[in-house]
Design an enzyme around this catalytic site. Structure first.
Site, PDB file in Angstrom:
ATOM      1  N   LYS A 193       2.581  -2.098  18.180  1.00 18.90           N
ATOM      2  CA  LYS A 193       1.347  -1.394  18.300  1.00 18.90           C
ATOM      3  C   LYS A 193       0.381  -2.073  17.620  1.00 18.90           C
ATOM      4  O   LYS A 193       0.318  -2.310  16.560  1.00 18.90           O
ATOM      5  CB  LYS A 193       1.372  -0.076  17.659  1.00 18.90           C
ATOM      6  CG  LYS A 193       0.288   0.852  17.995  1.00 18.90           C
ATOM      7  CD  LYS A 193      -0.006   2.143  16.935  1.00 18.90           C
ATOM      8  CE  LYS A 193      -0.685   1.854  15.924  1.00 18.90           C
ATOM      9  NZ  LYS A 193      -2.091   1.387  16.166  1.00 18.90           N
ATOM     10  N   GLU A 269       3.773  -5.200   4.424  1.00 18.12           N
ATOM     11  CA  GLU A 269       2.698  -5.824   3.857  1.00 18.12           C
ATOM     12  C   GLU A 269       1.683  -5.025   3.765  1.00 18.12           C
ATOM     13  O   GLU A 269       0.858  -4.831   4.625  1.00 18.12           O
ATOM     14  CB  GLU A 269       2.601  -7.098   4.678  1.00 18.12           C
ATOM     15  CG  GLU A 269       1.976  -8.280   3.885  1.00 18.12           C
ATOM     16  CD  GLU A 269       0.496  -8.426   3.995  1.00 18.12           C
ATOM     17  OE1 GLU A 269      -0.182  -7.869   3.216  1.00 18.12           O
ATOM     18  OE2 GLU A 269       0.087  -9.023   5.154  1.00 18.12           O
ATOM     19  N   CYS A 303      -6.026  -9.107   2.864  1.00 13.51           N
ATOM     20  CA  CYS A 303      -5.206  -8.617   1.985  1.00 13.51           C
ATOM     21  C   CYS A 303      -5.067  -9.308   0.766  1.00 13.51           C
ATOM     22  O   CYS A 303      -5.041  -8.670  -0.598  1.00 13.51           O
ATOM     23  CB  CYS A 303      -3.881  -8.221   2.495  1.00 13.51           C
ATOM     24  SG  CYS A 303      -3.041  -9.658   3.158  1.00 13.51           S
ATOM     25  N   GLU A 400      -9.123  -1.613  -3.898  1.00 13.25           N
ATOM     26  CA  GLU A 400      -9.122  -2.672  -2.713  1.00 13.25           C
ATOM     27  C   GLU A 400     -10.548  -2.265  -2.098  1.00 13.25           C
ATOM     28  O   GLU A 400     -10.470  -1.186  -1.509  1.00 13.25           O
ATOM     29  CB  GLU A 400      -7.875  -2.693  -1.840  1.00 13.25           C
ATOM     30  CG  GLU A 400      -8.139  -3.849  -1.170  1.00 13.25           C
ATOM     31  CD  GLU A 400      -6.717  -4.089   0.025  1.00 13.25           C
ATOM     32  OE1 GLU A 400      -6.395  -5.063   0.452  1.00 13.25           O
ATOM     33  OE2 GLU A 400      -6.230  -3.220   0.531  1.00 13.25           O
TER      34      GLU A 400
END
Length: 500
Positions: A193, A269, A303, A400
């Site tokens: 996906k 992750e 990231c 973040e």
């Protein structure tokens, strides 16, 4: 039969037409969705519609999983040996090389990253990654284990079966190959996906996979939203392993759904808040350039972005002088302009999120040294931004942001910086800048992170594992380590001459 979108490019770096299939790719064919609905794909450079892709549903996911199982049990998995899988993966890499400029142009259009970065980094890395795992396809081996002369005992590393893979929008092509490379190399059947924000490169790749000759059902793609197709994938009892790259919040939901369904194997992750540590003996000019690359590369939508920059108090003022000057010179604009370093953020939603963090930093008393504003009049462009006078408790230090925003803080000594660097729920990456190799390595070993760069940032290779500590994820991608995610170890014990 789903439509094909044709985009005409007439830019300084790429000219030509690219055809992209817009449907779901199930059992070797592009097909329409069960509900006949579509998802808008928006150009982040101007906020306008590029095209509409077919929206998948849980029913479509069921069809993809069924096709994947059929392939695994008949034409793929252990029915296709490693040498044949390697040939198919290398054929795919050949097709990617032949269409490298097209892949880069799609990434620049759909994601907003610059064409030059997409071409020289994303596409080239992706081709190397597929070739790397092609090399592993016939080398997934078990062991012979001594027990006694009366027995033969050995292990087999068998493909785990049908795997679900959910990829993010920040590196659409790279994250796709990180997932499918080891999965297809080991013989797993894939249901992928892509992000609903950036599906076009994955759809184009599906057409290349089809051209390469992979058996029908060995690779399937279902467009859709995370809350529908992504959730259904995490809950699906026909999927035996799920891999996800994205936020820690969603990673928790996937892990919960996997546990509540069939206890499928999970690799995650997730997020990061990576520290960049600049010691007083660092080459300041190099540290400035690498620290800027560490945070502003891919518009900060990375990231492992070095969003917390810690500078030794002895060189803080000089570093800031050079760092602010360097940041001011970074050109923001059209991703097809060869002089541009930073394109737009991926979506209105991400733009608003980043600007919300900038507002929060100001309200909490931090100082904007550079940037902090919108860039341009249309699209989702944000100026590269530096905050100073920050406190460790501020949201912009702890959370973040996933944008071109960093904070710069001081530290006194090695003990102080290790404590500050590790004061986070994340542990994905870090950078250490020092010309004293003993100091650099000592600090690197004390940082709780899955990757530590010394005098560099954001350097990734297919053969080097990548993953996080703490809430930055579970498992490792890339390298030989990633093969473990897609194999099950079977012990076979043969009685040669033991009698009861």
């Amino acid at each position: 039969m789903p439509e094909t979108y044709v985009h005409k490019f007439d830019t300084p770096v790429f000219k030509g037409e690219i055809s992209i299939p817009l449907g779901l790719y199930i059992d070797g064919k592009f097909v329409d969705g069960a509900n006949g609905t579509f998802i808008d794909v928006i150009n982040p450079s101007n906020g306008k519609l590029i095209t509409k892709i077919v929206e998948g549903t849980p029913k479509d996911l069921d069809a993809a999983v069924a096709a994947a199982h059929k392939a695994f049990e008949t034409t793929w998995g252990l029915h296709t040996n490693g040498f044949q899988r390697a040939r198919l993966l290398n054929k795919l890499a050949d097709l990617m090389e032949q269409n490298a400029d097209q892949l880069a142009a799609i990434e620049a259009l759909d994601n907003g990253k610059t064409f030059n970065w997409a071409r020289t980094t994303d596409v080239d890395h992706s081709i190397r990654c597929i070739r790397y795992y092609a090399g592993w396809a016939d080398k997934v081996q078990g062991k012979t284990i001594e027990t006694s002369e009366a027995k033969l005992v050995y292990t087999r590393h068998e493909p785990i079966g049908v795997v679900g893979q959910i990829i993010p929008w920040n590196f659409p092509l790279q994250m796709m190959v990180w997932k499918i490379g080891p999965a297809l190399a080991t013989g797993c059947s894939v249901v992928l996906k892509p992000s609903e924000f950036t599906p076009l490169s994955a759809l184009y790749m599906a057409s290349l996979i089809d051209q390469a000759g992979f058996p029908a059902g060995s690779f399937n793609l279902v467009n859709g939203y995370g809350g529908t197709v992504g959730q259904a994938m995490a809950e699906h009892n026909g999927i035996e392993k799920i891999a996800f790259t994205g936020s820690t919040l969603v990673g928790r939901k996937i892990m919960e759904a996997a546990a509540k369904s069939n206890l499928k194997k999970v690799t995650l992750e997730l997020g990061g808040k990576s520290p960049s540590i600049v010691f007083d003996d660092a080459d300041i000019d190099e540290a400035v350039k690498w620290a800027a690359f560490g945070i502003y590369y891919n518009h900060g939508q990375c990231c492992c972005a070095g969003s917390r920059i810690y500078v030794h108090e002895k060189i803080y003022d000089e570093f800031m002088k050079r760092f602010t000057a360097h940041t001011k010179n970074l050109k923001v604009g059209d991703p097809f302009d060869p002089e541009v370093f930073q394109g737009p953020q991926v979506s209105q939603q991400q733009y608003d999120r980043i600007m919300g963090y900038i507002k929060s930093g100001v309200e909490d008393g931090a100082t904007i040294a550079v940037g902090g504003e919108r860039a341009g009049q249309e699209g989702y462009f944000i100026q590269p931004t530096i905050f100073t006078n920050v406190k460790p408790s501020m949201k912009i230090v702890q959370e973040e942001i996933f944008g071109p925003v960093c904070v710069v803080l001081k530290f006194k000594d090695e003990d102080d910086i290790v404590a500050q660097a590790n004061d986070t729920i994340y542990g994905l990456a870090a950078s250490v800048y020092s010309q004293n190799v003993t100091r650099a390595l000592s600090t690197a070993h004390k940082i709780r992170a899955g990757t530590v760069w010394v005098n560099a940032a954001n350097m990734l290779y297919p053969q080097v594992p990548f993953g996080g500590y703490k809430q930055s994820g579970i498992g490792r991608e890339l390298g030989e380590y990633a093969l473990d995610n897609y194999t099950a170890v079977k012990a076979v014990q043969v009685n040669l001459h033991i009698s009861l």
